[in-house]
Write a protein that holds these residues in place. Structure first.
Motif, PDB file in Angstrom:
ATOM      1  N   LYS A 139       0.809  -1.217   0.000  1.00  0.00           N
ATOM      2  CA  LYS A 139       0.000   0.000   0.000  1.00  0.00           C
ATOM      3  C   LYS A 139       0.845   1.272   0.000  1.00  0.00           C
ATOM      4  CE  LYS A 139      -2.241  -1.207   3.730  1.00  0.00           C
ATOM      5  NZ  LYS A 139      -1.618  -2.536   3.934  1.00  0.00           N
ATOM      6  N   TYR A 313     -10.018  -3.314   6.890  1.00  0.00           N
ATOM      7  CA  TYR A 313      -9.158  -2.217   6.463  1.00  0.00           C
ATOM      8  C   TYR A 313      -9.255  -2.139   4.941  1.00  0.00           C
ATOM      9  CZ  TYR A 313      -7.253  -3.243  11.101  1.00  0.00           C
ATOM     10  OH  TYR A 313      -7.111  -3.491  12.450  1.00  0.00           O
ATOM     11  N   ASN A 314      -9.620  -0.959   4.431  1.00  0.00           N
ATOM     12  CA  ASN A 314      -9.867  -0.809   2.998  1.00  0.00           C
ATOM     13  C   ASN A 314      -8.997   0.305   2.431  1.00  0.00           C
ATOM     14  OD1 ASN A 314     -12.439  -2.629   2.754  1.00  0.00           O
ATOM     15  ND2 ASN A 314     -12.815  -1.290   4.506  1.00  0.00           N
ATOM     16  N   TYR A 315      -8.508   0.066   1.217  1.00  0.00           N
ATOM     17  CA  TYR A 315      -7.535   0.975   0.606  1.00  0.00           C
ATOM     18  C   TYR A 315      -7.809   1.040  -0.891  1.00  0.00           C
ATOM     19  CZ  TYR A 315      -2.823   2.445  -0.960  1.00  0.00           C
ATOM     20  OH  TYR A 315      -1.751   3.086  -1.543  1.00  0.00           O
ATOM     21  N   ARG A 317      -6.526   3.227  -4.404  1.00  0.00           N
ATOM     22  CA  ARG A 317      -5.525   4.165  -4.922  1.00  0.00           C
ATOM     23  C   ARG A 317      -5.638   4.319  -6.432  1.00  0.00           C
ATOM     24  NH1 ARG A 317       0.129   2.258  -3.687  1.00  0.00           N
ATOM     25  NH2 ARG A 317       0.283   1.403  -5.798  1.00  0.00           N
ATOM     26  N   SER A 332      -8.682   5.676   2.215  1.00  0.00           N
ATOM     27  CA  SER A 332      -8.555   4.547   3.141  1.00  0.00           C
ATOM     28  C   SER A 332      -9.663   4.607   4.179  1.00  0.00           C
ATOM     29  CB  SER A 332      -7.181   4.564   3.831  1.00  0.00           C
ATOM     30  OG  SER A 332      -7.002   5.760   4.569  1.00  0.00           O
ATOM     31  N   SER A 334     -10.522   2.627   7.723  1.00  0.00           N
ATOM     32  CA  SER A 334     -10.005   1.713   8.741  1.00  0.00           C
ATOM     33  C   SER A 334     -10.774   1.923  10.038  1.00  0.00           C
ATOM     34  CB  SER A 334      -8.508   1.968   8.973  1.00  0.00           C
ATOM     35  OG  SER A 334      -7.766   1.841   7.778  1.00  0.00           O
TER      36      SER A 334
END
Length: 366
Positions: A139, A313-315, A317, A332, A334
């Motif tokens: 990440k 937890y999410n991301y 980009r 993000s 979290s």
């Protein structure tokens, strides 16, 4: 002996190499670097801090290399890391430290490198059971990792076999040893790793930060297969007088034939920690999807679940990469600080990793 080589002595060795070969190296010099700056805002702000956090960092890298006869090479690299983080106008974090300094000899069959260097192995991407000596995070758009002070030797007796050995000097000047064998067969790639650490101090191992106290041994096997789908496994046993830690990661990936191709990847990690008379268990899953949008843009999504604590937890980009620079827009989501059963003063003060955050990062490589 290498067990007593300090940081300053490593630097002296490298400076000696520079001076002894300055004439021969004069035409084989390169200077490069990576500069990054970012701004992050979040809806979960520690007491007394700003809702805006900014970072600025730079790693200049100098390299010298000299070609010898029979495809042999001697090269030297030095890099220094400077980075700061601000909460509003207040300094939150300041780091100035050596990032790399090493000297290396390599030939067609052998590579020997001494100094502060990167040691990375294992096929996993997000949930890495073999993240023993690095801090790589998929990440992180910079792609940087901490190094270790070590002497590492790699021997390539054939195209299908490589043998590694290393001696690593830790912060307490304790020397640990290990080795690794990598074998390519028709059914995939195999790795066998062993490491012995006699240090008596408390350490944290891997990206999860599993604590272990006292001397211990690490044994691991990993495998990767690339076919219609990609498949991999990492399994490690970390054993000490008080505990036995078993870490296992399994993963798979497949490229969906949609548009320019959507890479979909999933991993599962389980951790069993038998300490004294008790046992602790942890398990995680991670799913990643990555899609190129033309030649410049890329969209990547990673979601990670802590199955024992029921946290996600999410991301997301969006990256635009050009010849020398990239633009990264990051969302993000979290858990907030209040979701952890930990006093707030014991949690990191940074906004990163808590609540819903929006971040822009600019990276320049020269």
């Amino acid at each position: 002996m290498i067990a007593r080589i300090s940081r300053s002595q490593y630097l002296i060795l490298i400076l000696v190499a520079f001076n002894l070969n300055i004439n021969g190296f004069a035409q084989s010099f390169s200077a490069k670097g990576q500069l990054w700056t970012s701004t992050l805002t979040s809806n979960d702000v520690p007491d007394g801090l700003s809702s805006t956090e900014s970072t600025l960092g730079y790693i200049p890298t100098l390299s010298l290399f000299k070609n010898l006869s029979n495809n042999q090479l001697v090269d030297v690299e030095w890099a220094y890391r400077l980075d700061r983080a601000y909460s509003g106008d207040s300094l939150l974090h300041n780091n100035e430290s050596h990032h790399r300094y090493w000297i290396r000899y390599s030939s067609e069959k052998l590579e020997a490198r001494l100094g502060l260097q990167k040691i990375v192995f294992g096929p996993s991407f997000v949930l890495r059971s073999l993240s023993w000596f690095d801090t790589i995070d998929l990440k992180d758009p910079t792609g940087q990792t901490d190094g270790v002070e070590a002497f590492r030797l790699r021997w390539f007796p054939s195209n299908s076999l490589s043998l590694w050995s290393w001696a690593i000097n830790n912060d307490q000047d304790t020397l640990s040893f290990g080795g690794r064998a990598e074998v390519s067969i028709n059914m995939g790639d195999l790795g066998f790793t062993y490491h012995q650490d006699p240090s008596k101090s408390l350490q944290t191992i891997g990206q999860i930060g599993i604590p272990i106290s006292g001397s211990h041994n690490r044994v691991a096997i990993d495998y990767r297969y690339d076919g219609f789908i990609g498949f991999w496994n990492e399994s490690a046993l970390i054993s000490s007088d008080r505990s036995d830690i078993i870490m296992t990661t399994v993963g798979a990936d497949y490229t969906l034939p949609i548009s320019n191709g959507i890479l979909v990847m999933a991993e599962y990690m389980s951790i069993s920690n038998k300490i004294d008379s008790g046992e602790l268990s942890q398990s995680y899953t991670a799913i990643m999807a990555s899609m190129p949008l033309g030649m410049v843009h890329q969209l990547m999504f990673i979601t990670q679940f802590d199955l024992e604590e029921n946290r996600s937890y999410n991301y997301l980009r969006w990256s635009s990469t050009y010849d020398h620079y990239s633009l990264n827009f990051i969302l993000s989501i979290s858990p907030k600080r209040a979701d952890y059963n930990i006093p707030e003063e014991d949690l990191p003060r940074s906004l990163a990793g808590f609540g819903t955050g929006l971040q822009f990062m600019f990276i320049y490589n020269h």
